[in-house]
Design a protein around this motif. Structure first.
Motif: not given
Length: 652
Positions: A338-358
């Motif tokens: 379960g040790r972390l090997l690598q990671s990257t940030w997710m892409e931004p949520m699109a501005q045109d989504l009706k539901e955009r909490p994050y």
């Protein structure tokens, strides 16, 4: 029945809980009655003037589309009289009695409608228009009524003849051959009360019904005796860290045997879109905890959506990793620790989504593809709930992204033979470079719940076709150019599987089950998209996984592990294998070969324990069926499970 809602406490949960979990009831055991629209918490019981009533208390939002129902009886009932006292509490849609019930999309109803008429109607199983029920109106009569009294409704069935009465007055006569028999019940799409429900028939008719039921049960007993019986192989507890159908299987510790990875989720925003993976617990099939990451809690075990985590040998070194989205990052963990090997940030949520909490995406599901032609699936597809997806390489570098009516889960296949995989997602076929080879996303009004690509004909010279269970669009069949070859509106089709379910039908068959607004209806298709059979053996959803139980080349489909309503069904929808009533869990299940003889074991679990069943007898033969299935690393609550023919030599 006790007074109150017949669906507490489950009615207070997300109604999707029964899409792929089995629950014996929603809080109240209503047997011998059942609510076939299981996600609709429409029925309450109370007392009026010292007498018990059953009330449908909801204004059904789309009465032209589906019906609130409560049914009882047996499919073999026929030539009966059914009667009840009915008090409409609103002048909305129909309130009345149901008879000759086949499925919740195929039955007769006689009732009161609109404050001024009585109607006799037949609901037809296939819709001609999107979200509009198909009806055959058999008769109507003017009948003014009010909401302050009960009316005595009665229907006499004799062969094809139907006679409908209110308060002893014959109002409608009709003839209709099919269906000639079936269950009975009540229906209302606006508030209405029911009392004094009776079904009766002459003694010779009752005797004939009993004979038919006895013959059916005798045939089932014969079929069950001819099949291996389930026997317990292993069991263990999952105290505090267990989950529902949110488990992955794979060899985490490198011992050559599958392990289980449980994910508990922290619900956020709403019930089925933005879950956060709170705790991962890796367990061997002996019940030993291999590692745990995060704090577990028993309240976080159930969910009603997909979850972005998988077990896969991402880099091809022979060791499995865990790939997941957590804390708005795409992560790779070492499978053994379960040790972390690598990671990257997710892409931004699109501005045109009706539901955009994050600001950043939290992900919905993950799949692995071979877009580069390496001979192994090292590209990572990450998608949100229904709109966008992203393609990463094995080093988590973003390669390209796409948009469409994505539905739930992709299906990859190299359709042009160049060594690289194309993939279907929603109603679009994508090239490895990110070009839509065709797209029908804008032509259909509901998303694809389950899709697959394949040549299921049995003739290797035929090209593959694309099969889609399109939610309220029903069943669709496309060629590789996007032409629609079949489109049958069978209801909210989902959870399909493909396997050899019928020996008498060419090629493989596709089996799907309905859920929203018409749950539990099974539809079996041949490889050309012809509807072979429909039925309603269960009133909730099911993953419908194919089960290689006998090893003889014919598979069964799994309903659930429940000893009464579950079991394995054959291509005629007969429950040919049943589970013992030994206290085992039946909330969720998985199917795979874990003992090594090519036949499947069945893994049953709930939030607290895991039980594994195998056959009670060894395989007898020189060649055993060993079907080729979707890899476990592309698991989803919505994937189409495909079981392609395969055989191997059997060595006892």
């Amino acid at each position: 029945m006790p007074p109150g809602w017949l669906s507490r406490p489950v009615g207070q949960l997300n109604a999707a809980i029964q899409e792929y979990h089995y629950l014996p009831h929603r809080g109240v055991d209503t047997r011998p009655w059942s609510n076939p629209i299981v996600h609709l918490d429409s029925w309450v019981v109370g007392d009026e003037a010292g007498r018990s009533f059953l009330e449908q208390h909801l204004m059904v939002d789309r009465p032209q589309w589906f019906n609130a129902l409560m049914i009882t009886g047996d499919p073999e009932w026929g030539d009966y009289t059914v009667e009840a006292r009915v008090k409409p509490l609103s002048f909305g849609d129909v309130a009345g009695i149901v008879f000759r019930y086949q499925t919740n999309r195929h039955f007769f109803v006689f009732g009161l409608r609109g404050g001024n008429e009585a109607v006799l109607r037949l609901r037809l199983p296939i819709e001609q228009e999107f979200r509009a029920a198909a009806w055959n109106d058999l008769g109507a009569a003017r009948f003014p009524y009010d909401t302050r009294r009960y009316y005595h409704l009665k229907v006499e069935n004799t062969g094809a003849r139907i006679r409908a009465y209110i308060d002893g007055q014959l109002l409608i006569e009709a003839r209709h051959e099919e269906p000639a028999k079936g269950k009975v019940g009540v229906t209302a799409n606006m508030p209405a009360r029911f009392m004094d429900f009776h079904v009766h028939a002459p003694d010779p008719v009752v005797a004939g019904v009993r004979q038919r039921i006895e013959a059916r049960e005798s045939e089932l007993a014969r079929l069950r005796a001819a099949n291996p019986q389930p026997v317990l192989w292993k069991r263990f507890d999952t105290p505090g860290f267990g989950a529902g159908r949110n488990v992955r299987f794979g060899d985490l510790n490198g011992d050559g045997r599958p392990d289980m990875l449980f994910a508990q989720n922290l619900p956020r925003v709403r019930g089925d879109a933005f879950d956060h993976i709170q705790c991962l617990t890796a367990v061997s099939l002996d019940g030993a905890v291999l590692w745990q990451a995060g704090r577990p809690h028993e309240s976080l075990g159930l969910l009603t959506n997909d979850t972005p985590f998988q077990i896969h040998d991402l880099d091809g070194d022979g060791k499995h990793e865990v790939v997941l989205i957590q804390d708005f990052q795409l992560k790779v963990l070492e499978g053994a620790t379960g040790r972390l090997l690598q990671s990257t940030w997710m892409e931004p949520m699109a501005q045109d989504l009706k539901e955009r909490p994050y600001e950043l995406n939290s992900g919905d599901s993950i799949a692995f593809l071979d877009l580069s032609g390496k001979g192994r699936r090292s590209e990572i597809l990450v998608k949100d709930r229904y709109r966008y997806f992203w393609i990463y390489d094995q080093n988590l570098k973003l390669l390209w992204k796409g948009e469409g009516q994505t539905g739930h889960y992709p299906y990859p296949m190299d359709v042009d033979g160049d060594g690289r995989e194309e993939f279907a997602l929603g109603y679009t076929l994508w090239s490895p470079e990110g070009k839509p080879l065709f797209s029908r996303d804008k032509d259909f009004r509901d998303h694809a719940d389950g899709i697959s690509i394949g040549n299921y004909s049995g003739d290797p010279k035929r090209p593959p076709l694309i099969y889609a269970c399109g939610s309220d669009e029903g069943f669709l069949l496309f060629d590789l150019k996007g032409n629609v070859l079949k489109h049958l509106r069978i209801g909210h089709a989902q959870s399909p599987s493909v396997g050899k379910y019928r020996a008498d039908v060419e090629g493989l068959q596709l089996l799907t089950i309905n859920y929203w607004r018409n749950p539990g209806i099974l539809s079996l298709f041949d490889w050309q998209g012809n509807l072979l059979k429909q039925g309603e053996p269960i009133h909730s959803g099911s993953p419908l996984l194919p089960v290689n139980w006998r090893g003889d080349g014919i598979e069964f489909a799994m309903l659930s592990g429940n000893p009464r309503e579950g079991g394995l069904i054959d291509g005629e929808f007969r429950r040919v294998v049943m589970f013992p009533d030994d206290g085992h869990p039946d909330l969720a299940y998985a199917v795979m070969d874990v003992t090594g003889d090519a036949r499947d074991e069945i893994i049953l679990w709930d939030q607290r324990r895991v039980w594994i069943y195998t056959q009670d007898r060894p395989f007898d033969g020189q060649r055993i069926y060993a079907p080729i299935r979707n890899p476990e690393y592309n698991e989803s609550n919505y994937r189409t499970t495909v079981s392609l023919p395969g055989w191997r030599e059997h060595k006892p």
